[in-house]
Design a protein around this motif. Sequence first.
Motif, PDB file in Angstrom:
ATOM      1  N   ARG A 120      60.216  32.015  30.627  1.00 31.93           N
ATOM      2  CA  ARG A 120      61.229  33.021  30.295  1.00 31.93           C
ATOM      3  C   ARG A 120      61.560  33.901  31.492  1.00 31.93           C
ATOM      4  N   ILE A 121      60.552  34.413  32.135  1.00 32.98           N
ATOM      5  CA  ILE A 121      60.806  35.319  33.263  1.00 32.98           C
ATOM      6  C   ILE A 121      61.378  34.553  34.454  1.00 32.98           C
ATOM      7  N   TRP A 163      65.000  34.076  33.613  1.00 38.97           N
ATOM      8  CA  TRP A 163      65.774  35.299  33.842  1.00 38.97           C
ATOM      9  C   TRP A 163      66.047  35.473  35.332  1.00 38.97           C
ATOM     10  N   ARG A 164      65.019  35.363  36.144  1.00 34.60           N
ATOM     11  CA  ARG A 164      65.187  35.600  37.579  1.00 34.60           C
ATOM     12  C   ARG A 164      66.154  34.605  38.216  1.00 34.60           C
ATOM     13  N   TYR A 173      69.950  34.917  36.030  1.00 35.82           N
ATOM     14  CA  TYR A 173      70.633  36.203  36.051  1.00 35.82           C
ATOM     15  C   TYR A 173      70.678  36.829  37.441  1.00 35.82           C
ATOM     16  N   LEU A 181      64.760  42.517  37.470  1.00 31.24           N
ATOM     17  CA  LEU A 181      64.188  41.175  37.432  1.00 31.24           C
ATOM     18  C   LEU A 181      62.821  41.135  38.104  1.00 31.24           C
ATOM     19  N   ALA A 238      66.933  32.843  22.025  1.00 28.81           N
ATOM     20  CA  ALA A 238      66.596  32.548  23.424  1.00 28.81           C
ATOM     21  C   ALA A 238      66.522  31.053  23.644  1.00 28.81           C
ATOM     22  N   TYR A 279      65.369  29.013  27.295  1.00 26.01           N
ATOM     23  CA  TYR A 279      65.085  29.068  28.730  1.00 26.01           C
ATOM     24  C   TYR A 279      64.392  27.800  29.181  1.00 26.01           C
ATOM     25  N   ASN A 328      77.730  34.561  32.882  1.00 19.29           N
ATOM     26  CA  ASN A 328      76.794  33.446  33.015  1.00 19.29           C
ATOM     27  C   ASN A 328      77.542  32.151  32.674  1.00 19.29           C
TER      28      ASN A 328
END
Length: 176
Positions: free
Chosen positions: A21-22, A25-26, A29, A38, A95, A97, A135
Amino acid sequence: MAAPLVRAMTADDCDAVATVRIGGWRWAYAGLIPRAHLDAMSVEEDAARRRTLLAEGDGRVVNVVAERDGQVVGWGCLGPCRDTDAPDGAGELYALYVRPDHVSTGVGRSLLDTLLERGTANGHSPLLLWVLKENHRARRFYEKAGFRPDGAEEPFEVGGVVVPEVRYVRALTRGV
């Protein structure tokens, strides 16, 4: 590349899901959300949050992971729609990812297909989701999967910056 194994998420997956997930995001996004936000995201805090959500869940939220070679490479979840203007029975894709090194390899599509099946089985229709307006990669992905913008937009404030989101919708129907 072989299709991933998509299965129900367990508490043992929380660290890997937080990493996905992280990392997602990084990667996704970058340039859309402030870099400081981030960079400040914590895998440990996110994993703890995932464990709590799983433990306290009432079964209405579906969490799935995608594995390749025994490694979690993607995660997605859906449940009842949180929007007050949504029709009765609507679901929401909360979500989706994929590890950046597995983007465009079928992982996202496999996760989405499984979530669409689960949403249908749980009686959700339509299925809604929110995506950052800028996005474009994600918007193309969802449009290829049959989602369409429904005209709703909302500001999403993150790291002191307002980033607009648009809502997408897709009907879910049981096969005959």
